[in-house]
Design an enzyme around this catalytic site. Structure first.
Site, short mmCIF file in Angstrom:
data_model
loop_
_atom_site.label_atom_id
_atom_site.label_comp_id
_atom_site.label_asym_id
_atom_site.label_seq_id
_atom_site.Cartn_x
_atom_site.Cartn_y
_atom_site.Cartn_z
N PHE A 172 4.24 0.56 9.27
CA PHE A 172 3.36 1.74 9.26
C PHE A 172 1.93 1.25 9.09
O PHE A 172 1.63 0.52 8.15
CB PHE A 172 3.73 2.70 8.14
CG PHE A 172 2.89 3.96 8.14
CD1 PHE A 172 3.24 5.04 8.93
CD2 PHE A 172 1.73 4.05 7.37
CE1 PHE A 172 2.46 6.20 8.94
CE2 PHE A 172 0.96 5.19 7.38
CZ PHE A 172 1.32 6.27 8.17
N ASP A 176 -1.99 -6.28 7.10
CA ASP A 176 -2.25 -4.91 6.65
C ASP A 176 -1.92 -4.86 5.16
O ASP A 176 -0.75 -4.79 4.77
CB ASP A 176 -1.38 -3.94 7.44
CG ASP A 176 -1.52 -2.49 6.97
OD1 ASP A 176 -2.08 -2.26 5.88
OD2 ASP A 176 -1.04 -1.60 7.68
N LYS A 189 -6.46 2.46 -0.07
CA LYS A 189 -5.66 2.94 -1.19
C LYS A 189 -6.23 2.51 -2.55
O LYS A 189 -7.21 3.08 -3.00
CB LYS A 189 -4.20 2.51 -1.00
CG LYS A 189 -3.47 3.29 0.10
CD LYS A 189 -2.00 3.02 0.11
CE LYS A 189 -1.25 3.79 1.20
NZ LYS A 189 -1.14 5.24 0.93
#
Length: 404
Positions: A138, A223, A252
């Site tokens: 993702f 990532d 995040k």
């Protein structure tokens, strides 16, 4: 006329792409939250690995208040001191030479993918355009990032996807060898798959990706949107492996709850992002940068990072104790304070059923797919809150087992 919002207002006013829980939190402090009725919850969800220092941490609140009285936003026609300080802090602490600031992980990954393609064209020609990613990965919700992500459900129904994207099996280096070639411009990988089930990459797999990129003059993109900024027990997870990417993405935990993202790259790669090739209206926003800098400086200390590793062990011990009683988990895995408990065969697909029971017991948790219970709490969650939260989780699991 004043109006106190309720859960029904979500269904009435908001686009129907989410299905939030029925409770509405209104206040948070540390690892605890309170809803509109004053009911208390312990937070093991952490805003999906965003709230790196919990709720309203004084260091972040002070940074927000201080910068909020000075300067919020200028646009990228000008630079600003907080953005420059944040970029320097990230460069000083990582392999990177250059930083691109943006507002989210999806933006950071979009920038990384565009940069990889641009670098390949600049250095090798337009034929070198293939991007290899992994099933169950993702990377965001932009059209490019959902296409690179390995979960078709997120890209289906929106028309033709961008070309030149290939998918291999995670932790299976041979499946990558079958796809990689001199037309490969980049391999994009999460050092630990998050939404795909909290699956850490093996040392041999990630090292093999580095070697394949070197062999084929391709870029390795890590990532680290979910694993970065202390979540793994190191500032970035690549440090756990001793494997250096060419591009790294971060978001995040970077802002501790404030929307901010960053793409980090080496000089050799970043030079392809020349004026006009990419941008972000809010990227480098002074307010976001000031909060992110405070988060990075607070987290990148031995006390916090060693504390993450210690708390990982506590979470694992509690989960194993619960599992010995109820046998609901097949495997407990993860790094640092991003942990997943895969459901046993008898409870296949039932992870999602734990969440509403946990809410009723006063605990917020997550899932990573229907079969993995996920926890991503504050990096500084008190040990007493871990113990109490696990007691509430055990009660929820006891209810799940009793109803089966």
């Amino acid at each position: 006329m004043s109006h106190t919002p309720n859960r029904q207002d979500f269904d009435h006013y908001m686009a129907p792409n989410y299905a939030p829980q029925q409770v509405i939190p209104v206040r948070g402090e540390g690892s605890r939250l309170w809803d509109q009725q004053g009911r208390e919850y312990i937070d093991f969800a952490g805003g999906i690995a965003v709230n790196s220092l919990g709720h309203c941490h004084p260091v972040l609140v002070d940074a927000l208040k201080d910068q909020g009285e000075k300067l919020w936003h200028l646009s990228n026609v000008f630079t600003n001191e907080p953005a420059l300080n944040l970029a320097k802090a990230l460069v000083d602490r990582t392999f990177a030479d250059k930083v691109f600031l943006c507002s989210s992980g999806g933006e950071a990954n979009e920038a990384a993918l565009k940069l990889a393609r641009r670098w390949a064209v600049d250095n090798h020609g337009e034929h070198k355009d293939k991007i290899i990613s992994f099933y169950q990965s993702f990377h965001g919700r932009t059209f490019f990032t959902v296409s690179v992500g390995g979960q078709p459900k997120y890209s289906q129904g929106f028309g033709p996807v961008p070309g030149g994207i290939l998918h291999a099996d995670y932790n299976d280096l041979e499946s990558v060898r079958k796809l990689v070639g001199d037309d490969t411009c980049a391999i994009m990988v999460e050092p630990m798959q998050g939404e795909g089930g909290i699956v850490p990459g093996t040392q041999d797999f990630l090292q093999g990706l580095r070697d394949l990129c070197d062999e084929h003059n391709a870029l390795l993109i890590f990532d680290e949107v979910q694993t970065g900024v202390g979540r793994s027990g190191e500032l970035y997870a690549y440090k756990n492996y001793g494997i250096t990417p060419d591009i790294l993405t971060s978001a995040k935990s970077l802002g501790g709850g404030f929307p901010v993202g960053a793409m980090l790259a080496t000089d050799a790669v970043a030079k392809s992002l020349v004026i006009g090739t990419h941008g972000s209206t809010y990227g480098g926003n002074a307010l976001a940068s000031a909060v992110a800098l405070a988060a990075v400086e607070f987290i990148d200390t031995p006390e916090v990072l060693e504390g993450v590793k210690k708390r990982h062990d506590l979470f694992r011990e509690h989960l194993e104790t619960i599992n010995r009683k109820y046998g609901v988990f097949k495997e407990i895995r993860g790094m640092g304070l991003l942990m997943g408990a895969q459901m046993s065969d008898a409870y296949e697909g039932r992870a999602k059923d734990i969440l509403p029971l946990a809410i009723e017991e006063g605990l917020m948790a997550l899932i990573a797919g229907p079969n993995v219970l996920r926890m991503a709490p504050s990096l500084v969650i008190p040990e007493a809150d871990i113990a109490e939260g696990m007691a509430r989780l055990e009660r929820a699991i006891e209810r799940l087992v009793a109803a089966t």
